[in-house]
Scaffold this active site. Structure first.
Site: not given
Ligand code: 13P
Length: 246
Positions: A9, A11, A95, A97, A167, A173, A208
């Site tokens: 991803n 982002k 997701h 976010e 997740e 993150g 992560s």
């Molecule tokens: P990170 O691997 O940067 O923690 O992000 C995970 C994520 O949100 C994947 O969709």
């Protein structure tokens, strides 16, 4: 045996040149990694560039979001049909976010899931608890209710045909990855919730993930791959993670 899936991803990172270069590096190496399915999720405006760079490879393309509507006066939205036209096979749905920052709730997420399957896209349904919910012992209840909302909308069979990514919000993150035991506990509960029909459903862990943590995570019986954020922006590291899913 379920073929593992490792998804990147991206982002809202990078520019066209970086997207193209990253995709080209993955396309140049996919041949050695055919035991694993690889998919990348670039920003919408980089989809066509990435599609071109991935041509002649088996790396699949996905989008980070989809409108629940088929079309019409929805300024700023992108429909499932548009994504299919861009060459997408997968789409992220729910997701954290999107849930936290853009107000998506279980109902919107279920509608998006339905819209994706209607046009033949495979949704990757993202679920996970916040730190506070984990501390209050609500992890399994939260994850189960996020999945139930989608089952209520499209039925168990359709959910089992998709991919589910666990997740934990506190691991996204932050550099703080869930322990393999914590992740397996939730994955096993998801598997149980899906019942017999979900025996082959691919359940990904995200939050992560790095090559250093992937080995143990991928060794868990109910973890069938990963949804990788930050570490998917570097070709070498992402390919290392893919290799570990073999
Ligand atoms: P990170 O691997 O940067 O923690 O992000 C995970 C994520 O949100 C994947 O969709």
């Amino acid at each position: 045996m379920t073929k593992p899936l490792v998804a990147g991803n991206w982002k809202m990172h990078g520019n066209i040149e970086q997207a193209s270069s990253l995709a080209s590096q993955l396309a140049a190496n996919w041949n050695d990694l055919q035991a694993v399915e690889m998919v990348v999720f670039p920003p919408f405006v980089h989809l066509s560039t990435v599609k071109e760079a991935l041509a002649n490879s088996a790396v699949a393309l996905g989008a980070q979001n989809i409108s629940q509507h088929e079309g019409g006066a929805y300024t700023g939205e992108i429909s499932g049909a548009m994504l299919v036209e861009q060459g997408c096979q997968y789409v992220l749905v729910g997701h954290s976010e999107r849930r936290e920052l853009f107000g998506e709730n279980n109902v919107t997420v279920a509608e998006k899931f339905k819209a994706a399957q209607k046009v033949g896209l495979v949704p990757i349904l993202c679920v996970g608890e916040s730190l506070q919910e984990r501390r209050q012992g609500q992890t399994l209840a939260v994850v189960s209710s996020q999945i139930s909302a989608v089952i209520d909308c499209v039925g168990l069979r359709n959910v089992s045909r998709a991919v589910i990514a666990y997740e934990p919000v506190w691991a996204i993150g932050t550099g703080e990855v869930a322990s393999p035991q914590q992740a397996q506990q939730v994955h096993s509960a998801i598997r149980t919730q899906l019942g017999n029909i979900g025996a082959d459903t691919r359940l990904l862990y995200g939050g992560s993930v790095k090559s250093s943590s992937a080995v143990e995570l991928f060794a868990q019986p109910d973890i069938n791959g990963g949804l990788v954020g930050g570490a998917s922006l570097e070709a070498h590291e992402f390919l290392n993670i893919v290799k570990l899913a073999e």
